[in-house]
Design a protein around this motif. Structure first.
Motif, PDB file in Angstrom:
ATOM      1  N   UNK A 151      47.302 -17.298  -2.492  1.00  8.29           N
ATOM      2  CA  UNK A 151      47.591 -18.084  -3.681  1.00  8.29           C
ATOM      3  C   UNK A 151      49.100 -18.167  -3.824  1.00  8.29           C
ATOM      4  N   UNK A 152      49.637 -19.375  -3.962  1.00  9.61           N
ATOM      5  CA  UNK A 152      51.085 -19.430  -4.155  1.00  9.61           C
ATOM      6  C   UNK A 152      51.398 -19.166  -5.630  1.00  9.61           C
ATOM      7  N   UNK A 153      52.565 -18.595  -5.866  1.00 10.54           N
ATOM      8  CA  UNK A 153      52.903 -18.138  -7.220  1.00 10.54           C
ATOM      9  C   UNK A 153      52.722 -19.209  -8.297  1.00 10.54           C
ATOM     10  N   UNK A 154      53.282 -20.390  -8.034  1.00 10.56           N
ATOM     11  CA  UNK A 154      53.313 -21.418  -9.081  1.00 10.56           C
ATOM     12  C   UNK A 154      51.945 -21.945  -9.453  1.00 10.56           C
ATOM     13  N   UNK A 155      50.949 -21.680  -8.632  1.00 15.28           N
ATOM     14  CA  UNK A 155      49.614 -22.227  -8.886  1.00 15.28           C
ATOM     15  C   UNK A 155      48.922 -21.520 -10.051  1.00 15.28           C
ATOM     16  N   UNK A 156      48.896 -20.189 -10.051  1.00 16.72           N
ATOM     17  CA  UNK A 156      48.130 -19.483 -11.087  1.00 16.72           C
ATOM     18  C   UNK A 156      48.956 -18.576 -11.986  1.00 16.72           C
ATOM     19  N   UNK A 157      50.084 -18.086 -11.501  1.00 10.14           N
ATOM     20  CA  UNK A 157      50.818 -17.094 -12.306  1.00 10.14           C
ATOM     21  C   UNK A 157      51.296 -17.643 -13.649  1.00 10.14           C
ATOM     22  N   UNK A 158      51.834 -18.884 -13.702  1.00  7.33           N
ATOM     23  CA  UNK A 158      52.304 -19.359 -15.012  1.00  7.33           C
ATOM     24  C   UNK A 158      51.186 -19.471 -16.045  1.00  7.33           C
ATOM     25  N   UNK A 159      49.922 -19.492 -15.595  1.00  2.50           N
ATOM     26  CA  UNK A 159      48.793 -19.602 -16.533  1.00  2.50           C
ATOM     27  C   UNK A 159      48.000 -18.301 -16.570  1.00  2.50           C
ATOM     28  N   UNK A 160      48.586 -17.244 -16.082  1.00  2.00           N
ATOM     29  CA  UNK A 160      47.940 -15.922 -16.025  1.00  2.00           C
ATOM     30  C   UNK A 160      46.555 -15.992 -15.383  1.00  2.00           C
ATOM     31  N   UNK A 161      46.431 -16.807 -14.354  1.00  2.00           N
ATOM     32  CA  UNK A 161      45.188 -16.840 -13.579  1.00  2.00           C
ATOM     33  C   UNK A 161      44.105 -17.727 -14.152  1.00  2.00           C
ATOM     34  N   UNK A 162      44.417 -18.481 -15.202  1.00  2.96           N
ATOM     35  CA  UNK A 162      43.402 -19.339 -15.823  1.00  2.96           C
ATOM     36  C   UNK A 162      43.789 -20.808 -15.668  1.00  2.96           C
ATOM     37  N   UNK A 163      43.183 -21.522 -14.683  1.00  2.00           N
ATOM     38  CA  UNK A 163      43.583 -22.912 -14.425  1.00  2.00           C
ATOM     39  C   UNK A 163      43.417 -23.821 -15.628  1.00  2.00           C
ATOM     40  N   UNK A 164      42.568 -23.415 -16.595  1.00  2.00           N
ATOM     41  CA  UNK A 164      42.335 -24.294 -17.752  1.00  2.00           C
ATOM     42  C   UNK A 164      43.433 -24.178 -18.810  1.00  2.00           C
ATOM     43  N   UNK A 165      44.288 -23.153 -18.669  1.00  2.00           N
ATOM     44  CA  UNK A 165      45.322 -22.943 -19.696  1.00  2.00           C
ATOM     45  C   UNK A 165      46.514 -23.879 -19.474  1.00  2.00           C
ATOM     46  N   UNK A 166      47.285 -24.068 -20.552  1.00  2.00           N
ATOM     47  CA  UNK A 166      48.492 -24.904 -20.445  1.00  2.00           C
ATOM     48  C   UNK A 166      49.703 -24.066 -20.043  1.00  2.00           C
ATOM     49  N   UNK A 167      49.606 -22.775 -20.257  1.00  2.00           N
ATOM     50  CA  UNK A 167      50.740 -21.896 -19.962  1.00  2.00           C
ATOM     51  C   UNK A 167      50.300 -20.460 -20.133  1.00  2.00           C
ATOM     52  N   UNK A 226      51.191  -7.056 -16.575  1.00  2.00           N
ATOM     53  CA  UNK A 226      52.609  -7.390 -16.308  1.00  2.00           C
ATOM     54  C   UNK A 226      53.132  -8.302 -17.425  1.00  2.00           C
ATOM     55  N   UNK A 227      52.279  -9.276 -17.804  1.00  2.00           N
ATOM     56  CA  UNK A 227      52.670 -10.200 -18.886  1.00  2.00           C
ATOM     57  C   UNK A 227      52.853  -9.464 -20.204  1.00  2.00           C
ATOM     58  N   UNK A 228      51.916  -8.552 -20.497  1.00  2.00           N
ATOM     59  CA  UNK A 228      51.990  -7.804 -21.755  1.00  2.00           C
ATOM     60  C   UNK A 228      53.285  -6.995 -21.821  1.00  2.00           C
ATOM     61  N   UNK A 229      53.621  -6.409 -20.670  1.00  2.00           N
ATOM     62  CA  UNK A 229      54.855  -5.620 -20.620  1.00  2.00           C
ATOM     63  C   UNK A 229      56.053  -6.530 -20.914  1.00  2.00           C
TER      64      UNK A 229
END
Ligand SMILES: NC(=O)c1ccc[n+]([C@@H]2O[C@H](COP(=O)([O-])OP(=O)(O)OC[C@H]3O[C@@H](n4cnc5c(N)ncnc54)[C@H](OP(=O)(O)O)[C@@H]3O)[C@@H](O)[C@H]2O)c1
Length: 304
Positions: A151-167, A226-229
């Protein structure tokens, strides 16, 4: 030895743009084949795409207008290259095979160059198509390297693994499965740097080159923590069971959401991932031990 001339097809894509940059950074004369805005299926001529093309050219890339479907233009562009890197996107498995076969035919008509197929895994139907492309590539006799991360970073990380999210999640993180399965996340820049190193490395010819730095294995639970931190507070967690995710994929609006959810399903739920490979594989972390890779944590650090 003169630096090999590289042609990137799909150079305006998520991965392609980094391949062009990595190639230029490594000192290769680099051409980028770009579809004219009016071409059927091409991304609209958004200011973002126009700016990107301008930046790539300012950095030294040579622009070639064309489409995988323009055989003559493709052959002419390939004749001016020693290496072709394919980062072309796809909408369906059929389209994926068709595009790649067209590139192979053009390579054969143009002469003898090496093809680096910049495709990562999975989504089952797309994977099947990719395996057919690989069979055809091997049968064609074109010297090639298939570069695989996951998985490349930009694909899922900005949405914390949820493709349906906006961010990134603000209050609730939606986690597919139990969130424990680990998948490999690799930065686009690192995939691109490895691809450019590989193109002049005889150890990668006719092989599958995996990019799997062990520190980049990460689960959705780890990603959320990681996000929570980073944001300094706890998020609520909403776990989506496998059966529910499967129903969602069935019902999801057409490409690309169904495809993205299917990737999450295959990569981040236990026992689903499949990537049977018969070709000889080599590992980038062994071939290039000095290379450093952007970790998930570092990527999130730069994001928020
Ligand atoms: N992103 C990921 O997370 C990921 C993960 C695993 C595998 N991959 C693989 O990596 C490859 C590239 O993915 P991506 O996410 O970078 O794709 P992307 O962002 O959708 O970019 C696709 C690129 O292909 C170009 N293109 C599409 N059809 C074309 C045609 N007929 N002729 C010429 N150019 C054409 C597009 O040009 P326009 O700008 O004109 O539309 C764009 O430059 C794919 O094989 C994909 O399966 C990606």
């Amino acid at each position: 030895m003169a630096s090999s001339r590289i042609l990137v097809i799909g150079g305006t894509g998520r991965l392609g743009r980094h391949l062009v940059t990595a190639s230029l950074d490594a000192g290769h004369p680099t051409a980028v084949l770009v579809r004219r805005p009016a071409t059927a299926g091409a991304r609209a001529d958004s200011p973002v795409k126009a700016k990107l093309i301008e930046e790539l050219c300012d950095n030294g890339a040579r622009l070639v207008y064309g489409d995988v479907n323009d055989h003559d233009i493709l052959v002419a562009a390939i004749k001016n290259a020693d290496v072709v890197i394919c980062a072309v996107g796809h909408t369906t498995p059929h389209k994926l095979v068709e595009n790649q076969i067209k590139i192979m035919e053009a390579i054969r008509d143009a002469g003898n160059v090496k093809l680096a197929e910049q495709m990562l895994e999975p989504a089952r139907s797309i994977l099947g198509a990719k395996l057919r492309v690989r069979e055809a590539l091997r049968a064609s006799g074109i010297p090639h390297t298939i570069v695989c991360g996951y998985l490349v970073h930009g694909f899922l990380l900005p949405k914390a693994g949820n493709p349906e999210a906006d961010g990134p999640p603000v209050t609730t993180a939606t986690i597919s499965g139990d969130g424990k399965q680990k998948a490999m996340f690799v930065d686009e820049k690192d995939m691109s740097a490895v691809t450019i190193k590989a193109e002049e490395d005889p150890r990668t010819v006719d092989k599958i080159l995996y990019v799997q730095p062990p520190a980049n294995l990460c689960s959705l639970n780890q990603l959320v923590s990681v996000l929570e931190k980073k944001i300094g507070r706890d998020l609520e967690k909403c776990y989506v069971p496998e059966e529910e995710l499967a129903i969602k994929i069935e019902a999801a609006s057409p490409f690309p959401l169904n495809f993205q959810l299917a990737i999450v399903h295959s990569a981040l739920l236990p026992g689903v991932a499949s990537c049977g490979q018969t070709a000889v594989r080599v590992e980038a972390t062994e071939l290039y031990p000095d290379m450093e890779y952007v970790t998930v944590e570092e990527y999130i650090d730069g994001l928020i």
